[in-house]
Enzyme design. Structure first.
Site, short mmCIF file in Angstrom:
data_model
loop_
_atom_site.label_atom_id
_atom_site.label_comp_id
_atom_site.label_asym_id
_atom_site.label_seq_id
_atom_site.Cartn_x
_atom_site.Cartn_y
_atom_site.Cartn_z
N HIS A 1 -30.01 -0.46 -9.24
CA HIS A 1 -30.97 -1.28 -8.40
C HIS A 1 -30.53 -1.48 -7.13
CE1 HIS A 1 -31.02 -2.59 -12.83
NE2 HIS A 1 -32.39 -3.04 -12.29
N GLU B 1 -43.54 3.15 -16.06
CA GLU B 1 -43.83 3.53 -14.93
C GLU B 1 -44.99 4.41 -14.70
OE1 GLU B 1 -40.70 2.29 -16.30
OE2 GLU B 1 -40.32 0.60 -14.93
#
Lengths: 341, 338
Positions: A146, A77
């Site tokens: 999440h 990321e």
């Protein structure tokens, strides 16, 4: 030909304007149209190419634009956003995807220290036209890594913009604006909105970043919200309408910069304000919005500003607990009643 | 440059300087730049001691041959990404001394209009993508610039400077892997000055030979004497050629030493005075000056002239910086957004 629109079309007169797309399709179309229009635009991120994005948003783009412009990356990321910054300051307009907003924790140095500050630190001699598409929110019982709503983190960073569309129409127009913006934009989708439907013209149109939209006019109370919670607010307003309570819903659409003018204008009319947000309440987006109301609209208020927000907990897995951790139609109605006379 | 890493060169190994050549003009240019950097940094220390320069500053003195040698292998429009110890990179990439000095003093005439300072020194017009206050903060930027070059079909390359301390940051791994996978034209140049602030490599890293890490990315690597400007130039040129010909990234380790501490408050308790003396004996300016006179490329007089000229340039830069106005208060909120 680009047109700039501030309002969602209500009455449609042509077949084209009647076209219904999902939120996901609307985002896909924006990417597609912008890549066709501007060669400097490219997409990179985890699983964006062959897989078509974890939520399928970039599906079909690989076939059309190839591996050079639709780039699958490793699970890196920081490098995805870092490379996006480097490409942006050297002439490209990257659209990078971070699969879950929760993973933005892995890119915070790149976002806060690099993307947001380069222009200022260099005395205005560079620009960082980078769009970071990510996706957040609860609703799929995915647990604490999440399901978060982290928009307030990004609101605290001068130099970037934060966009959170609620409707397919806004999703397309705001994404086109984000990609064309010469600043870094964090564009946060909501996982529970991908299949929601709405009118989306095929035209190239943009919605200005920093402009809220009155999604429902009313005179009794202003409800300020954004992203998925807007839908809950609309349900709540419908129900309260049956009791003769006239709710005005302002869709903020952009959290940074915040459209204080539209907020104040609405409160001036209704004298009451409820902020509905999915993020955890302490230090959340509503804390900033509420304080801006105190500073700019205190004289118009007939009741304290009310927040209906997420509980201060990591998002639990169990569907029962997850639903309790975020606002619902019922808690929004309750919140609205608190500020009514 | 070998595909697998070379055996590490012991710090300070004397390189075969006499085998390396340059023209007289090049020699003067390299010496001038190294002298500029040294005097710029000595001047900074003086300004900090007198509290004319406020805030921190990480000085590059001792490492001059790395910046000057590396930049000598670049074209003017190639990019670099710099570090918190970035004054030398800015000067060697062609930044204007007056504007650089003014920037460090927070003046309106600075290259970043007084908003960046030492840690964010960047003359963007020279292809410098900026110093960075975060260790390894430039890796992503450099890798992305490499991606941009490749996608646009440009003929440029990027040198990404960072230190041995940055080697243990996670983004280094992410970026080197990405650049290698995508064969991006990036040279990852590690200025190995032996310490990450105070912690010696041996105290922080299992693998003391940083060049070996390139094996993980199937990337060529090499190690060069960072006190030898011509050796750095030629080693960098090999990497640049590799990148420019489309073969992708490489890792170059330049062994060097910073004369001052990490920052001005550093008493340097972690290293011995003997070690410092050893490296000062391998001073890059002294070594290259001796090389130039040894082979008859420059006379003592010519070197003295360079010395006097660069002293004057730095004195002028300091005067310019001190005499420059501070930014107007109206500057506070400009340049946040484009």
């Amino acid at each position: 030909m680009t047109t700039e629109q501030t309002k969602t079309p209500v009455n449609t007169s042509t077949d084209q304007d009647q076209r219904v797309l999902t939120y996901s399709q609307a985002i896909n179309e924006a990417l597609d149209q912008e890549m066709a229009r501007d060669e400097s635009v490219f997409v990179m991120g985890e699983d964006v190419a062959i897989y078509g994005g974890a939520y399928g948003v970039t599906r079909g783009l690989l076939d059309k634009y190839g591996e050079e412009r639709i780039r699958d990356t490793g699970i890196s990321e920081a490098a995805i956003v870092g490379a996006g910054i480097g490409a942006a300051i050297t002439g490209m307009r990257p659209v990078v995807e971070i699969m879950y907003v929760d993973f933005m924790s892995l890119v915070m140095d790149q976002l806060c220290n690099q993307a947001a500050k380069l222009r200022y630190m260099f005395g205005g001699k560079t620009k960082v036209p980078l769009t970071i598409r990510t996706e957040g929110g609860a609703g799929r019982t995915l647990g604490a890594h999440h399901s978060q709503s982290l928009e307030s983190w990004f609101m605290h960073i001068p130099g970037i913009k934060v966009v959170m569309p609620a409707t397919p129409y806004d999703a397309k127009g705001l994404l086109l604006s984000s990609i064309r913006d010469d600043n870094t934009v964090v564009y946060i989708e909501h996982k529970m909105l991908y299949n929601s439907k709405g009118l989306v013209p095929e035209d190239d149109y943009t919605i200005p970043i920093g402009k809220a939209d009155v999604k429902r006019p009313g005179k009794d109370v202003t409800v300020l919200s954004y992203s998925r919670q807007l839908l809950f607010c609309q349900e709540a307003a419908e129900e309260l309408a049956g009791e003769g309570i006239d709710v005005e819903i302002v869709d903020l659409r952009t959290l940074l910069p915040l459209d204080v003018e539209t907020i104040v204008e609405s409160i001036r009319k209704t004298s009451r304000a409820v902020i509905v947000e999915e993020d955890t309440i302490t230090g959340g987006a509503g804390a900033e919005i509420g304080m801006r109301i105190m500073e700019e609209a205190f004289d118009y208020l007939d009741a304290p500003v009310k927040r209906v927000a997420g509980a201060d907990v990591p998002m639990p897995k169990s569907p029962v607990l997850e639903a309790l951790a975020i606002p619902s139609k019922e808690s929004i109605i309750e919140g609205i009643r608190e500020v009514l006379p | 440059m070998t595909k697998s890493s070379k055996k590490d060169q012991p710090a300070g190994t004397k390189s075969p300087e006499s085998e390396l050549t340059c023209s007289k003009e090049q020699a003067q240019h390299y010496l001038r730049q190294m002298m500029h950097i040294r005097k710029f940094e000595d001047g900074m220390m003086d300004l900090m001691t007198k509290n004319i320069a406020q805030g921190g500053s990480h000085l590059y003195a001792g490492e001059e041959a790395v910046a000057v040698g590396a930049m000598a292998a670049l074209q003017p429009d190639d990019y670099i990404a710099s570090t918190h110890r970035g004054h030398g990179h800015c000067i060697a990439k062609g930044g204007k001394l007056n504007e650089l000095m003014a920037e460090i003093l927070g003046k309106a005439t600075g290259c970043c209009r007084g908003k960046g300072g030492s840690l964010h020194l960047a003359d963007v017009s020279t292809g410098n993508l900026g110093a960075n206050g975060v260790v390894a903060g430039g890796l992503g930027i450099a890798t992305g610039a490499g991606l941009s070059i490749k996608m646009r079909g440009d003929d440029k390359v990027v040198i990404c400077f960072f230190g041995d301390g940055a080697m243990n940051e996670g983004i280094v791994h992410e970026c080197m892997n990405m650049a290698a996978k995508w064969t991006l034209p990036v040279i990852y140049l590690v200025e190995n000055n032996l310490y990450g602030m105070s912690v010696a490599i041996a105290r922080s890293s299992r693998l003391e030979d940083h060049a070996k890490r390139a094996i993980a990315y199937d990337m060529p690597s090499s190690t060069v004497d960072g006190q030898d400007v011509l050796a750095v130039r030629d080693a960098t040129a090999t990497c640049v050629e590799h990148a420019r010909s489309g073969k992708g990234p490489s890792l170059l380790i330049a062994n060097t030493y910073r004369y001052y501490g990490h920052s001005r408050s550093d008493p340097r308790a972690y290293r011995t005075r003997e070690e410092e003396a050893y490296w000062k004996d391998r001073d890059p300016i002294k070594l290259f000056s001796a090389h130039c006179t040894d082979i008859g490329l420059l006379s003592e007089k010519e070197i003295q002239a360079l010395d006097a000229g660069t002293t004057e340039d730095i004195e002028q830069a300091i005067r310019f910086a001190i005499d420059s106005p501070l930014p107007d208060p109206s500057e506070l909120c400009t340049d946040v957004y484009a």
